[in-house]
Scaffold this active site. Structure first.
Site, short mmCIF file in Angstrom:
data_model
loop_
_atom_site.label_atom_id
_atom_site.label_comp_id
_atom_site.label_asym_id
_atom_site.label_seq_id
_atom_site.Cartn_x
_atom_site.Cartn_y
_atom_site.Cartn_z
N LEU A 1 7.16 -23.59 4.32
CA LEU A 1 7.33 -22.37 3.53
C LEU A 1 6.36 -21.31 4.04
O LEU A 1 5.17 -21.60 4.24
CB LEU A 1 7.01 -22.62 2.05
CG LEU A 1 7.70 -23.78 1.33
CD1 LEU A 1 7.27 -23.80 -0.14
CD2 LEU A 1 9.21 -23.69 1.44
N CYS A 2 6.84 -20.07 4.24
CA CYS A 2 5.96 -18.96 4.63
C CYS A 2 4.96 -18.72 3.50
O CYS A 2 5.35 -18.50 2.35
CB CYS A 2 6.79 -17.70 4.85
SG CYS A 2 5.79 -16.21 4.98
N ILE A 3 3.67 -18.75 3.84
CA ILE A 3 2.65 -18.68 2.78
C ILE A 3 2.68 -17.34 2.04
O ILE A 3 2.55 -17.32 0.81
CB ILE A 3 1.25 -19.01 3.34
CG1 ILE A 3 0.24 -19.10 2.19
CG2 ILE A 3 0.78 -18.01 4.39
CD1 ILE A 3 -1.03 -19.82 2.54
N ALA B 1 5.63 -17.45 -0.21
CA ALA B 1 5.49 -18.52 -1.20
C ALA B 1 4.58 -18.07 -2.35
O ALA B 1 4.92 -18.26 -3.53
CB ALA B 1 4.93 -19.78 -0.55
N PHE C 1 11.16 -21.51 5.82
CA PHE C 1 11.68 -20.82 4.63
C PHE C 1 10.90 -19.52 4.43
O PHE C 1 9.67 -19.54 4.32
CB PHE C 1 11.54 -21.70 3.40
CG PHE C 1 12.31 -22.99 3.49
CD1 PHE C 1 13.60 -23.08 2.97
CD2 PHE C 1 11.77 -24.11 4.09
CE1 PHE C 1 14.32 -24.27 3.05
CE2 PHE C 1 12.48 -25.31 4.18
CZ PHE C 1 13.76 -25.38 3.65
#
Lengths: 123, 130
Positions: free
Chosen positions: B77-79, B82, B39
């Site tokens: 999730l892409c940090i 996010a 994501f």
């Protein structure tokens, strides 16, 4: 990396540099792919060609300069950079002054480029 | 066939993220394997444990949680995205001194390298949104 065979990946970049966070995300992905020794090519398509505008004054909109990031691509051994020739003409872009060297392709060549890669990642 | 999914659409706008979840369900039902769902950008909000959607609408979180918990699908999730969207797991909430975690535990918060690997390992990459 558990990849069995090297995949050829083409990032298709359609966002103008400061209109969407995805413009920056696409370049970040290119750098991450290069850091993991992946074979990655970039295609700036449609509005995405605006990322190649010379002398971007990003501080005027409170952003980091994307042109400067693009200029660093050769340092990561990303040299396969292509650009949509029709869009370059439409936006009257001076490719000679672009932050990174990009090869202009017509529609037929773009189609061949896409066909020659295993994965397209479209932004 | 091995698939990886890239989701860039917010669950709060349009049906693209829902389509991604349904596509993932269909892959599992057909016996394909999913290497990972990554994501990015507004897509990170799909991992929200705190978002509230109207009761007469389809629930956005539940299909993903089911895919993770019952089918073992990895949700990442892409940090960078996010954090910008306020999507924090326990350790990020502590690190940035925020009052609570907002990411559902079925999701992992990690870096773009996870997307690079997911692309490299997949026979097919399917992108939703962008």
């Amino acid at each position: 990396m558990a990849a069995s065979e090297a995949k050829r990946v083409l990032l298709v970049i359609r966002h103008s540099p400061y209109g969407s966070s995805l413009a920056r995300a696409s370049i970040d992905l290119a750098l991450a792919a290069a850091a993991f020794d992946q074979d990655v090519s970039l295609l700036f398509l449609g509005d995405g060609v605006l990322q190649l505008c010379p002398d971007q004054q990003a501080d005027a909109v409170g952003s980091r300069n994307l042109g400067r990031l693009l200029a660093s691509l050769p340092l990561y051994d990303i040299t396969q950079v292509y650009v949509d020739a029709d869009a370059v003409t439409r936006y009257r872009l001076d490719l000679a002054a672009a932050p990174v060297t990009a090869q202009a392709l017509d529609r037929q060549a773009i189609s061949q480029l896409m066909g020659s890669h295993d994965h397209l990642v479209g932004f | 066939m091995i698939y990886s999914l890239l989701v860039m659409s917010s669950p709060a706008s349009g049906h693209c993220a829902m389509t991604a979840a349904r596509f993932a369900q269909a892959l599992v039902a057909r016996g394909h394997s999913i290497k990972r769902v990554f994501f990015l950008d507004a897509g990170c909000c799909n991992g929200s444990a705190t978002a509230v959607f109207p009761q007469d609408e389809d629930q956005r979180l539940e299909p993903w949680v089911t895919l993770a918990e019952q089918n073992g699908v990895e949700l990442v999730l892409c940090i960078a995205s996010a954090l910008k969207h306020g999507m924090l797991d326990d350790s990020e909430a502590r690190r940035y001194d925020r009052p609570a975690a907002t990411v559902h535990p079925a999701f992992i918060v990690s870096g773009l390298g996870q997307l690079v690997e997911a692309v490299a390992c997949a026979d097919r990459l399917v992108t939703f949104g962008g």
